[in-house]
Design a protein around this motif. Structure first.
Motif, PDB file in Angstrom:
ATOM      1  N   GLU A   1       0.807  -0.869  -0.088  1.00  0.00           N
ATOM      2  CA  GLU A   1      -0.238   0.139  -0.066  1.00  0.00           C
ATOM      3  C   GLU A   1       0.887   1.180  -0.595  1.00  0.00           C
ATOM      4  O   GLU A   1       0.910   2.207  -0.493  1.00  0.00           O
ATOM      5  N   ALA A   2       2.558   1.352   0.773  1.00  0.00           N
ATOM      6  CA  ALA A   2       3.063   2.782   1.338  1.00  0.00           C
ATOM      7  C   ALA A   2       3.889   2.150  -0.783  1.00  0.00           C
ATOM      8  O   ALA A   2       3.857   3.868  -1.000  1.00  0.00           O
ATOM      9  N   ILE A   3       3.962   0.834  -1.012  1.00  0.00           N
ATOM     10  CA  ILE A   3       4.739   1.614  -2.286  1.00  0.00           C
ATOM     11  C   ILE A   3       3.546   1.661  -3.364  1.00  0.00           C
ATOM     12  O   ILE A   3       4.330   3.376  -4.471  1.00  0.00           O
ATOM     13  N   LYS A   4       2.528   2.266  -3.694  1.00  0.00           N
ATOM     14  CA  LYS A   4       1.757   2.416  -4.404  1.00  0.00           C
ATOM     15  C   LYS A   4       1.609   3.762  -4.385  1.00  0.00           C
ATOM     16  O   LYS A   4       0.739   4.508  -5.761  1.00  0.00           O
ATOM     17  N   LYS A   5       1.315   4.241  -3.292  1.00  0.00           N
ATOM     18  CA  LYS A   5       1.452   5.353  -3.212  1.00  0.00           C
ATOM     19  C   LYS A   5       2.308   6.764  -3.982  1.00  0.00           C
ATOM     20  O   LYS A   5       2.559   7.604  -4.076  1.00  0.00           O
ATOM     21  N   LYS A   6       2.941   5.816  -4.023  1.00  0.00           N
ATOM     22  CA  LYS A   6       4.289   6.556  -4.314  1.00  0.00           C
ATOM     23  C   LYS A   6       5.115   6.140  -5.922  1.00  0.00           C
ATOM     24  O   LYS A   6       6.006   6.776  -7.155  1.00  0.00           O
ATOM     25  N   ILE A   7       3.815   5.610  -6.630  1.00  0.00           N
ATOM     26  CA  ILE A   7       3.646   4.668  -7.842  1.00  0.00           C
ATOM     27  C   ILE A   7       3.719   6.223  -8.876  1.00  0.00           C
ATOM     28  O   ILE A   7       2.411   6.400  -8.869  1.00  0.00           O
ATOM     29  N   THR A   8       4.037   7.406  -9.456  1.00  0.00           N
ATOM     30  CA  THR A   8       3.447   8.527 -10.275  1.00  0.00           C
ATOM     31  C   THR A   8       3.204   8.240 -11.317  1.00  0.00           C
ATOM     32  O   THR A   8       2.468   8.980 -12.105  1.00  0.00           O
ATOM     33  N   LYS A   9       4.053   6.430 -12.335  1.00  0.00           N
ATOM     34  CA  LYS A   9       3.847   6.394 -13.456  1.00  0.00           C
ATOM     35  C   LYS A   9       3.754   5.208 -13.638  1.00  0.00           C
ATOM     36  O   LYS A   9       4.745   4.638 -14.252  1.00  0.00           O
ATOM     37  N   PRO A  10       2.265   5.023 -13.225  1.00  0.00           N
ATOM     38  CA  PRO A  10       2.326   3.378 -13.079  1.00  0.00           C
ATOM     39  C   PRO A  10       2.159   3.014 -14.726  1.00  0.00           C
ATOM     40  O   PRO A  10       2.078   3.727 -15.819  1.00  0.00           O
ATOM     41  N   VAL A  11       2.951   1.723 -15.051  1.00  0.00           N
ATOM     42  CA  VAL A  11       3.314   0.672 -16.416  1.00  0.00           C
ATOM     43  C   VAL A  11       1.813  -0.011 -16.620  1.00  0.00           C
ATOM     44  O   VAL A  11       1.428  -0.192 -15.521  1.00  0.00           O
ATOM     45  N   ASP A  12       1.524  -0.137 -17.920  1.00  0.00           N
ATOM     46  CA  ASP A  12       1.237  -1.119 -18.105  1.00  0.00           C
ATOM     47  C   ASP A  12       1.914  -2.764 -18.959  1.00  0.00           C
ATOM     48  O   ASP A  12       1.137  -3.187 -19.761  1.00  0.00           O
ATOM     49  N   TYR A  13       2.580  -3.123 -18.314  1.00  0.00           N
ATOM     50  CA  TYR A  13       3.876  -3.618 -19.844  1.00  0.00           C
ATOM     51  C   TYR A  13       2.753  -4.764 -19.019  1.00  0.00           C
ATOM     52  O   TYR A  13       2.744  -5.560 -17.706  1.00  0.00           O
ATOM     53  N   LYS A  14       2.824  -5.917 -19.681  1.00  0.00           N
ATOM     54  CA  LYS A  14       3.072  -7.772 -19.140  1.00  0.00           C
ATOM     55  C   LYS A  14       4.562  -7.790 -19.134  1.00  0.00           C
ATOM     56  O   LYS A  14       5.250  -7.921 -20.135  1.00  0.00           O
TER      57      LYS A  14
ATOM     58  N   ASP B   1       3.183  -9.914  -6.667  1.00  0.00           N
ATOM     59  CA  ASP B   1       1.988  -8.898  -6.209  1.00  0.00           C
ATOM     60  C   ASP B   1       3.184  -7.269  -6.276  1.00  0.00           C
ATOM     61  O   ASP B   1       2.717  -6.152  -6.299  1.00  0.00           O
ATOM     62  N   LEU B   2       4.505  -7.558  -5.747  1.00  0.00           N
ATOM     63  CA  LEU B   2       5.783  -6.299  -6.438  1.00  0.00           C
ATOM     64  C   LEU B   2       5.400  -5.659  -7.503  1.00  0.00           C
ATOM     65  O   LEU B   2       5.025  -5.073  -7.909  1.00  0.00           O
ATOM     66  N   ILE B   3       5.559  -6.662  -8.745  1.00  0.00           N
ATOM     67  CA  ILE B   3       4.827  -5.711  -9.719  1.00  0.00           C
ATOM     68  C   ILE B   3       3.656  -5.724  -9.843  1.00  0.00           C
ATOM     69  O   ILE B   3       3.876  -4.515 -10.954  1.00  0.00           O
ATOM     70  N   ALA B   4       2.471  -6.323  -9.419  1.00  0.00           N
ATOM     71  CA  ALA B   4       0.970  -5.362 -10.024  1.00  0.00           C
ATOM     72  C   ALA B   4       1.463  -3.602  -8.931  1.00  0.00           C
ATOM     73  O   ALA B   4       0.334  -3.139  -9.858  1.00  0.00           O
ATOM     74  N   ALA B   5       1.533  -3.660  -7.900  1.00  0.00           N
ATOM     75  CA  ALA B   5       1.920  -2.280  -7.535  1.00  0.00           C
ATOM     76  C   ALA B   5       2.357  -1.730  -8.657  1.00  0.00           C
ATOM     77  O   ALA B   5       1.867   0.026  -8.515  1.00  0.00           O
ATOM     78  N   THR B   6       3.110  -1.906  -9.688  1.00  0.00           N
ATOM     79  CA  THR B   6       3.400  -0.607 -10.494  1.00  0.00           C
ATOM     80  C   THR B   6       2.488  -0.409 -11.633  1.00  0.00           C
ATOM     81  O   THR B   6       2.756   0.169 -12.531  1.00  0.00           O
ATOM     82  N   GLY B   7       1.762  -0.767 -11.420  1.00  0.00           N
ATOM     83  CA  GLY B   7       0.366  -1.396 -12.532  1.00  0.00           C
ATOM     84  C   GLY B   7       0.821  -2.331 -13.879  1.00  0.00           C
ATOM     85  O   GLY B   7      -0.021  -2.964 -14.714  1.00  0.00           O
ATOM     86  N   ALA B   8       2.716  -2.614 -13.622  1.00  0.00           N
ATOM     87  CA  ALA B   8       2.190  -3.628 -14.848  1.00  0.00           C
ATOM     88  C   ALA B   8       1.244  -5.232 -14.349  1.00  0.00           C
ATOM     89  O   ALA B   8       1.148  -5.441 -12.590  1.00  0.00           O
ATOM     90  N   GLU B   9       1.719  -6.231 -14.628  1.00  0.00           N
ATOM     91  CA  GLU B   9       0.896  -7.453 -15.324  1.00  0.00           C
ATOM     92  C   GLU B   9       2.229  -8.686 -14.889  1.00  0.00           C
ATOM     93  O   GLU B   9       2.595  -8.968 -16.140  1.00  0.00           O
ATOM     94  N   ALA B  10       2.241  -9.616 -14.490  1.00  0.00           N
ATOM     95  CA  ALA B  10       2.784 -11.204 -14.448  1.00  0.00           C
ATOM     96  C   ALA B  10       2.515 -11.884 -14.695  1.00  0.00           C
ATOM     97  O   ALA B  10       1.436 -12.710 -14.449  1.00  0.00           O
ATOM     98  N   MET B  11       3.218 -12.339 -16.138  1.00  0.00           N
ATOM     99  CA  MET B  11       1.787 -13.094 -16.858  1.00  0.00           C
ATOM    100  C   MET B  11       2.900 -14.621 -15.580  1.00  0.00           C
ATOM    101  O   MET B  11       3.124 -15.576 -16.172  1.00  0.00           O
TER     102      MET B  11
ATOM    103  N   LEU C   1      13.879  -5.335 -10.449  1.00  0.00           N
ATOM    104  CA  LEU C   1      12.971  -4.705  -9.671  1.00  0.00           C
ATOM    105  C   LEU C   1      13.201  -3.469  -9.585  1.00  0.00           C
ATOM    106  O   LEU C   1      11.851  -2.294  -9.424  1.00  0.00           O
ATOM    107  N   SER C   2      13.722  -2.716  -9.349  1.00  0.00           N
ATOM    108  CA  SER C   2      14.631  -1.582  -8.941  1.00  0.00           C
ATOM    109  C   SER C   2      14.856  -0.574 -10.172  1.00  0.00           C
ATOM    110  O   SER C   2      14.026   0.442  -9.911  1.00  0.00           O
ATOM    111  N   GLN C   3      14.203  -0.772 -11.031  1.00  0.00           N
ATOM    112  CA  GLN C   3      14.039  -0.123 -12.568  1.00  0.00           C
ATOM    113  C   GLN C   3      13.035  -0.864 -12.498  1.00  0.00           C
ATOM    114  O   GLN C   3      12.646   0.745 -12.413  1.00  0.00           O
ATOM    115  N   LEU C   4      12.544  -1.499 -12.655  1.00  0.00           N
ATOM    116  CA  LEU C   4      10.959  -1.534 -12.714  1.00  0.00           C
ATOM    117  C   LEU C   4      10.482  -0.293 -12.124  1.00  0.00           C
ATOM    118  O   LEU C   4       9.597   0.580 -12.624  1.00  0.00           O
ATOM    119  N   TYR C   5      10.968  -0.133 -10.509  1.00  0.00           N
ATOM    120  CA  TYR C   5       9.768   0.759  -9.495  1.00  0.00           C
ATOM    121  C   TYR C   5      10.694   2.287 -10.468  1.00  0.00           C
ATOM    122  O   TYR C   5       9.542   3.119 -10.146  1.00  0.00           O
TER     123      TYR C   5
END
Ligand code: SF4
Ligand code: SF4
Lengths: 170, 282
Positions: free
Chosen positions: B135-148, B177-187, B256-260
């Motif tokens: 939840e705290a991470i989600k608050k910091k995501i300013t530019k959500p991505v839609d990557y698969k 879960d950590l990936i989903a927090a950025t808006g991306a989807e783990a396939m 993961l740090s780069q995706l974030y």
């Protein structure tokens, strides 16, 4: 025709050696073969985890050290997670590798990795190209590790010498 | 609560993919995590080759790194499964076996050091998941991505699960879960826990076998519809980044740090994509 049955005698000295190097848990193995069935490396090579565990249990040094089987394990732990007897399979593999290396059996690329550790305290090389890459990203040219402090590197070298590592890869 | 850790760099991140080090620094700062450089640390040492050569050396050199953090009174944070594997396992063994600790301290004495056996070893992904929280991470995501993406755990983050105790290694969810927090989807994909191929000294000495494992992963990733690989280990990162050369595949490989970093609006330069061999087109 029934196959010929050969009697073999376990080599206790090798079994003890494996135990001394941390592979004692292999005695729990009851040869079910779950490890071999789980092993991704065995799909590409002749390496058979169960067979290697048997070799460790019985002290079959020749089988354990034949070819490059022992070195095909990626230490992925898939087998260990599934082993119904909780055999610490990776520890057994590592124990046998330690014994092989102590007897001078090692591959050159691995020796090179070991030499890097002795020379610069890291397992990969470091030079001007990497310094520039770091500087371009706004990082210190030299990371704040043993690379940046001679005293720290000397300390590490003492540890490597005290445990015989420098001679091992020398 | 300010969170503070000793940042353990390892080898491959600072010396091959410094972008992973850089992005970890900027992302941690943005998440309110304070990283104190673990000065004077060495290679963890590598759980594949060095531990296979001499467990005694491996343990003593790991204990030196653990003792450096103990002196600072900080938990270690690592961004590499190899370092996590080595340091966590070594710390575990030394905490469990007082005789072994005594033996190792006999070696450390030569350099005037002592390890008391108290250092905790943490992985970046686990710290984000447990200490920061989704939840705290989600608050910091300013530019959500839609990557698969393909979530690539590697081997030594969750395993051996008996001592790591983080997640079910056969069916984990932390990284998804950590990936989903950025808006991306783990396939979801076949053989999702298959080793990248690099570990255990394979990449160095048996590159053919290593590459077969890498290719099987790449096939499964393609099948899944993922367009990116997200890893939490510089060695998996390297194996996929370099391993895709001449393979017909070109999945950008993101730690993961780069995706974030991307999802927090940081620019490519800050995240160090220039060091990648497989171009990162976002
Ligand atoms: S899975 Fe365990 S018990 Fe079964 S053969 Fe392998 S090591 Fe032995
Ligand atoms: S840890 Fe080694 S033996 Fe076990 S499944 Fe992985 S590669 Fe095979």
């Amino acid at each position: 025709m029934p196959e010929e049955i050969v009697m073999v005698t376990p080599d206790k000295s090798f079994v003890d050696l494996v135990a001394e190097y941390g592979g004692e848990g292999v005695k729990m193995c009851f040869q079910c073969g779950t490890c071999t069935a789980s092993c991704p490396s065995g799909r590409n090579t002749a390496y058979r985890t169960r067979k290697t565990m048997r070799a460790a249990q019985m002290g079959f040094r020749d089988i354990a050290f034949s070819g490059d089987d022992l070195w095909q394990c990626t230490t992925c732990y898939t087998c260990q997670e599934r082993c119904p007897r909780d055999v610490p399979i990776v520890d057994v593999v590592v124990a046998m590798r330690n014994i092989a290396v102590a007897e001078g059996k090692m591959y050159d690329p691995h020796r090179k990795t070991g030499q890097n550790l002795v020379e610069i305290g890291h397992s990969v090389s470091f030079g001007d190209k990497q310094k520039k890459m770091r500087a371009d990203m706004g990082l210190d040219e030299v990371p704040p590790t043993v690379l940046a402090n001679k005293k720290a590197m000397d300390d590490l070298k003492k540890i490597l010498a005290a445990t015989g590592f420098d001679k091992l890869v020398g | 609560m300010a969170k503070k850790y000793a940042f353990f760099l390892g080898c491959i991140a600072p010396l091959r993919y410094p972008g992973l080090e850089k992005s970890t620094r900027v992302v941690c700062k943005a998440l309110g995590i304070e990283l104190v450089d673990l000065k004077d640390a060495s290679c963890c040492p590598a759980p594949g080759v060095i531990r296979s050569f001499s467990k005694k050396t491996w343990l003593a050199a790991a204990a030196r790194n653990l003792a450096l953090a103990e002196k600072e009174g900080l938990e270690i944070l690592t961004i590499c499964n190899g370092c996590y594997g080595s340091l966590f396992d070594a710390a575990h063994e030394l905490a469990e076996d007082k005789e072994l600790l005594k033996e190792v301290n006999g070696v450390l004495k030569e350099i005037g050091m002592e390890y008391k056996g108290t250092t905790k070893v943490r992985h970046f992904a686990e710290v984000l998941y447990k200490d920061v929280g989704i939840e705290a991470i989600k608050k910091k995501i300013t530019k959500p991505v839609d990557y698969k993406v393909a979530a690539f755990y590697g081997c030594h983050f969750l395993k051996p699960s008996g001592i790591k105790g983080l997640d079910n290694p056969e069916n984990p969810h932390i990284l998804e879960d950590l990936i989903a927090a950025t808006g991306a989807e783990a396939m979801p994909r076949a053989q999702a826990s298959l080793c990248c191929g690099a570990g255990g000294g394979l990449r160095a000495a048996f590159p053919d076998n290593a590459m077969k494992l890498t290719k099987t992963n790449l096939e499964n990733i393609k099948e899944s519809g993922a367009k990116y690989i997200v890893d939490i280990c510089p060695f998996c990162h390297l194996q996929f980044d370099i391993g895709q050369k001449d393979s017909g595949y070109s999945f950008p490989v993101l730690h993961l740090s780069q995706l974030y970093g991307v999802a927090m609006g940081m620019d490519a330069k800050e995240l160090g994509f220039s060091a990648h061999q497989t171009p990162v087109k976002l």
